[in-house]
Scaffold this active site. Sequence first.
Site, PDB file in Angstrom:
ATOM      1  N   ARG A 146       0.843  -1.190   0.000  1.00  0.00           N
ATOM      2  CA  ARG A 146       0.000   0.000   0.000  1.00  0.00           C
ATOM      3  C   ARG A 146       0.885   1.248   0.000  1.00  0.00           C
ATOM      4  O   ARG A 146       1.748   1.402   0.870  1.00  0.00           O
ATOM      5  CB  ARG A 146      -0.895  -0.002   1.262  1.00  0.00           C
ATOM      6  N   HIS A 204      -3.057  10.974   0.864  1.00  0.00           N
ATOM      7  CA  HIS A 204      -2.468  10.742   2.184  1.00  0.00           C
ATOM      8  C   HIS A 204      -1.828  12.053   2.643  1.00  0.00           C
ATOM      9  O   HIS A 204      -0.625  12.141   2.878  1.00  0.00           O
ATOM     10  CB  HIS A 204      -1.454   9.596   2.123  1.00  0.00           C
ATOM     11  N   GLU A 260      -7.270   8.438   6.815  1.00  0.00           N
ATOM     12  CA  GLU A 260      -7.554   9.027   8.128  1.00  0.00           C
ATOM     13  C   GLU A 260      -8.126  10.444   8.101  1.00  0.00           C
ATOM     14  O   GLU A 260      -7.502  11.392   8.605  1.00  0.00           O
ATOM     15  CB  GLU A 260      -6.282   9.011   8.982  1.00  0.00           C
ATOM     16  N   ASN A 292      -7.247   1.721  10.022  1.00  0.00           N
ATOM     17  CA  ASN A 292      -5.937   2.036  10.597  1.00  0.00           C
ATOM     18  C   ASN A 292      -6.133   2.006  12.101  1.00  0.00           C
ATOM     19  O   ASN A 292      -6.872   2.825  12.655  1.00  0.00           O
ATOM     20  CB  ASN A 292      -5.476   3.441  10.195  1.00  0.00           C
ATOM     21  N   TYR A 315      -4.217   1.445  16.007  1.00  0.00           N
ATOM     22  CA  TYR A 315      -2.965   1.368  16.759  1.00  0.00           C
ATOM     23  C   TYR A 315      -3.136   1.125  18.247  1.00  0.00           C
ATOM     24  O   TYR A 315      -2.309   0.486  18.872  1.00  0.00           O
ATOM     25  CB  TYR A 315      -2.169   2.665  16.585  1.00  0.00           C
TER      26      TYR A 315
END
Length: 525
Positions: free
Chosen positions: A107, A153, A199, A338, A340
Site C-alpha cells: 500500500r 495521504h 484518516e 488504521n 494502533y
Amino acid sequence: MLFFFTFLIALTMVHCAHYDYGEYDRTRDDFRPGTFPDGFIWSTATASYQIEGAWNVDGKGESIWDRFSHTPGKVDRGDTGDVACDSHNKYREDVQLMKAMGLKYYRFSLSWPRIFPDGTVAGGVNQAGVDYYNNVIDELLANGITPMVTLYHWDLPQALQDRYGGWVNEEIVEHYDNYATFAFQTFGDRVKYWLTFNEPMVLCSLGYTSGEHAPGIHDPTSVSGLSCGHTLLKAHARAWHTYNTTFRQLQGGKVGIALSLLWAEPRDPDLPADVSATDRAMQMINGWFAQPIFGDGDYPNVIKETVQKLKSQLTEVPEFTDEDKSLIHGSADFLGVNHYSSRITSDKPIDIQTQSVFESFQMTTAPEWPRGQSDWLFAVPWGLRRLLKYIKEHYGDPDVYITENGWSDGDVQPPVMEDTGRICYYMTYIDEVLKAIEEDQVKVRAYTAWSFMDNFEWTRGYTERFGLHYVNFTDSNRPRTPKQSASFYKDVIANNGFPKGAEVTRIVQDMWEQCRGSDTVKEEL
Ligand SMILES: *[C@@H]1O[C@H](CO)[C@@H](O)[C@H](O)[C@H]1NC(C)=O
Ligand SMILES: *[C@@H]1O[C@H](CO)[C@@H](O)[C@H](O)[C@H]1NC(C)=O
C-alpha cells in the site's frame, strides 16, 4: 498514523489506577494458533510525503506538507520530507526488499501535486510524475506484488490551499474528483485496490482544529474541522461513484477508505455513565466518518448536537441533504482500518450551556500497557479484536482491510535492530485478528503493517521509527536494513499465520510468553 484531538492527547497522560483489565475475560490474552483464510492479504504500507523525497524535482508542485515542514518550528529538529527515504530514486530497491520478505501486496500513496502541480486538470498534468507512478506500479507487478493505492495521504497541492483554503471549501470536491478520475483512467488497468482518503478524522482534527499538522489551521471552535470532514465525505463519495459508474465494469477493482479507528473501553463496564461516555467517544472518534458511509448515511448524534450548537458561527452548516446521504451511504467496497491503540473511557460531567459534548468524556490508559516511542501509542492487542467485532455489529458487517497497524521505536544509537517491542506488537495484534475472524466471524480480508520502512513521521520528523526496515537518514544514500521484525513478518506471511501443531507454533508460543512475561518492551524504551 493515528493521532487524536489535542485534548485527548493531553488526557492520555493520566494513568488510571483502578482499572482491572483482566477481571471479566480471563482467556482474553491467550495465544490462539491457526492459519488465516486462503487468499488473505498480507501487506505493508507507506505514504508519498513520508518516503518519496524529490519534493521539487521533475515538475512536482509544492504540497501543504512541503510548506508546513519548511516553516520553522513546525516539525521536531526542523526535519523535512525533502529527501525522506529517497524512494523517488530507490523504489526498485524497495520492491526487491519487499520481494525478499515474500510480500504480495504493497500500500502506497500518490502525491497529488506530483501529478497535477497546481492541483487542477486545467493547470496541466506533469508527465514525469505520471511516469514515476507507472514505473512503481510496473516494478511491483513485475515482482509479483499487487499495488494498493491511496489517492490522498495528506499532501494537498499548496495551490489549492491558497486558492480555496483547503478542505473547508467544497469547491475542492470537483478538483479531487478530477484527480481521482485521472488516476483511475491512467493506473486503473493495473491498480485494483484504491483508498480515497487516509484518516480523515486525523487530518481534519490536526490540520484544521489543533493546527499541529499541515495546513496548520488552529480553530478550537471545531468549525473548520467539521467543515473539513464534511467536504471529505462528499469528495470520497464522488470518487467512489465515479469509479462505480465509469470504471468498475471495465477495471473490476475495489474502492474503500482508510479510517483511523480507536477502541474505547469503559472504565467501569457496570457503571452506566461510563458506558454511555464510551459510546459517545466511539461515535465521535469513529462514527464521524464510519457512520455516514457504513452506517445509516448520517452523522452520529454527538456530531449533530455539536453542529447545532455551533450553528450561529457557521457559514456553511455541515448537514447532509437527503441526496448527500444517499450518495455517501454505502459508498465503499470495503472498510480500511488504521488501528494502533485503545483507551479507557469514563464520564466527565459538563455544563451543557457552555461546554461541547466533545468534552463529556475522559480517556486514560492502564499502567501495564506497554508504550511505544509515540506518546499516544500503547499496545492493547485485545482492543483490536473488540473493535473489529464492533465494526461488524455497527457498520453493516463490511469487508475489513486492516490498512495500518504498527509500533514505534526511538531514533537511538545504536539503532533498535532487534526490535522485540515491534515483534511482540505484531504477533499479538495479528493473533487478535485471527480470533476476530475465527471466533467472531468478522470479514477481515487484509492485514497491513505500518510501515515498510522508517520514514518521516509528520511533526515528529525522523525521531519516531515505525519501520520493518531501518533507514539511515544521515547517510545520503539512505541505506535500508531489515530489522528482526522483517524476518518475523516474513515468517507470518510464509505460514499464513501461526499453523497449529507446527514448530512455528512452539516458537511463537515461546515468544508470546516472553512478550507477556518480561519487561522486554519497557526496557527497550
Ligand atoms: C454502481 O454501479 C452499478 C452499475 O452501473 C449500478 O447498478 C449501481 O446502482 C451503482 N451503485 C450505486 C450505489 O450507485
Ligand atoms: C549512518 O550513516 C552514517 C554516514 O554514512 C554513518 O556514519 C553511520 O555509522 C550510519 N549509522 C548506522 C547505524 O549505520
